[in-house]
Design a protein around this motif. Structure first.
Motif: not given
Length: 320
Positions: A282-305
């Motif tokens: 997934y286009r996520m880093n270690h913090l993205d995997e739990v929707n951190n920081l403040f939900g600032l994740t990739s707009v090109l990937e599915v929402d972690p939630r």
């Protein structure tokens, strides 16, 4: 009529802007499929290294995930164990909390769908091994099942300082002061030994269920235990930098440089494999995997939630 139309358009624009500014609220309203995540067994979220329920009263570890799961029927519990200790110590603390939930609900045979992020994935593996009666399924997210060869101890059992271990010690000091202490005991040495090559080899030898037998393969989808079958799953990301507005991304990039293989900033893809691997890129880093920081994740990937919602539905369809 023109004035009314203009007013309605403005109201609609304001509503759209409000929803865009509060994605968690928008996601937590159930309009359809209100039993989409209603699993047979409660879902329990176990945090990773340096984990917390809520940092400074404003930053939840599982950012928006429990609320989102509950909005469509899931029963969700968020546990709190020592932020810095071995997975045996943390696992025992988790067992005590699961037994407490059983007691509160008056159901001594209740099982749980355990989801562990980072070190939390090792914690839940320990629980499944020593108390399989508590577990219906295990799901590890970005978990370092192969430890780290960046951590070494000499023949006398003393830690050999390296840039990586020094950075970790500084990180512990920073996080510990931010958390304001914890009622749970901490041990930096226990953490480092847990993830050292020798430590993780011993852990995997003691608790092998669900671990791949090849370097980057999949593990057992189902573990047969004396208390019944346990289903095993995992997923992870492999993109340290995902959002230019996320102040934690540069740190993820810096940490990723310690590794030779694709990783999420802290854990290599193949090291995250456990049970049925849903995805490891997934286009996520270690913090993205739990929707951190403040939900600032990739707009090109599915929402972690969405990952957790879909997984809860996967568990539901599996009768779990």
């Amino acid at each position: 009529m023109k004035t009314l139309t203009s007013t309605l358009l403005k109201a609609g624009a304001l509503l759209a802007a409000a929803l865009a500014a509060t994605p968690a609220m928008a996601w937590d309203i159930c309009w359809t499929n209100c039993d989409f995540t209603r699993t047979k067994y409660p879902i329990v979220l176990e945090h990773g290294l340096a984990g917390f329920n809520e940092l400074g009263g404003v930053l939840p570890y599982w950012n928006g995930i429990p609320e989102n799961l509950r909005s469509t029927g899931a029963e969700v519990y968020v546990t709190q164990v020592s932020p810095f200790n071995s997975s045996v110590v943390r696992g025992e603390s988790l067992i005590a909390q699961l037994d407490d939930i059983r007691a509160i609900k008056g159901n001594n045979s209740l099982k749980f769908n355990l989801i562990g992020h980072s070190q939390g994935g090792l914690d839940i593996r320990y629980v499944a091994a020593v108390r399989p009666d508590l577990v219906a399924s295990l799901t590890t997210v970005g978990s370092p099942h192969k430890g780290s060869d960046l951590i070494t101890f000499d023949v006398n059992g003393q830690l050999v300082p390296t840039p990586a271990t020094n950075a970790f010690s500084n990180f512990v000091s920073m996080v510990w002061s931010s958390l304001g202490g914890s009622p749970d005991p901490i041990s930096i040495t226990a953490v480092l030994k847990n993830f050292s090559p020798a430590g993780i080899a011993a852990f995997n030898a003691s608790f092998p269920a669900g671990m791949p037998t090849t370097s980057c393969g999949q593990g057992q989808a189902v573990t047969q235990t004396s208390a019944g079958p346990i289903r095993n799953y995992s997923w992870s990301g492999d993109a340290p930098f995902t959002n230019v507005y996320d102040p934690s991304d540069p740190a993820m990039v810096a940490l990723s440089l310690f590794y030779d293989e694709p990783n999420d900033g802290l854990v290599e893809r193949c090291a995250s494999h456990f049970g049925t691997v849903i995805r490891d890129n997934y286009r996520m880093n270690h913090l993205d995997e739990v929707n951190n920081l403040f939900g600032l994740t990739s707009v090109l990937e599915v929402d972690p939630r969405t990952l957790y919602r879909n997984h809860a539905n996967r568990l539901k369809l599996a009768g779990l």
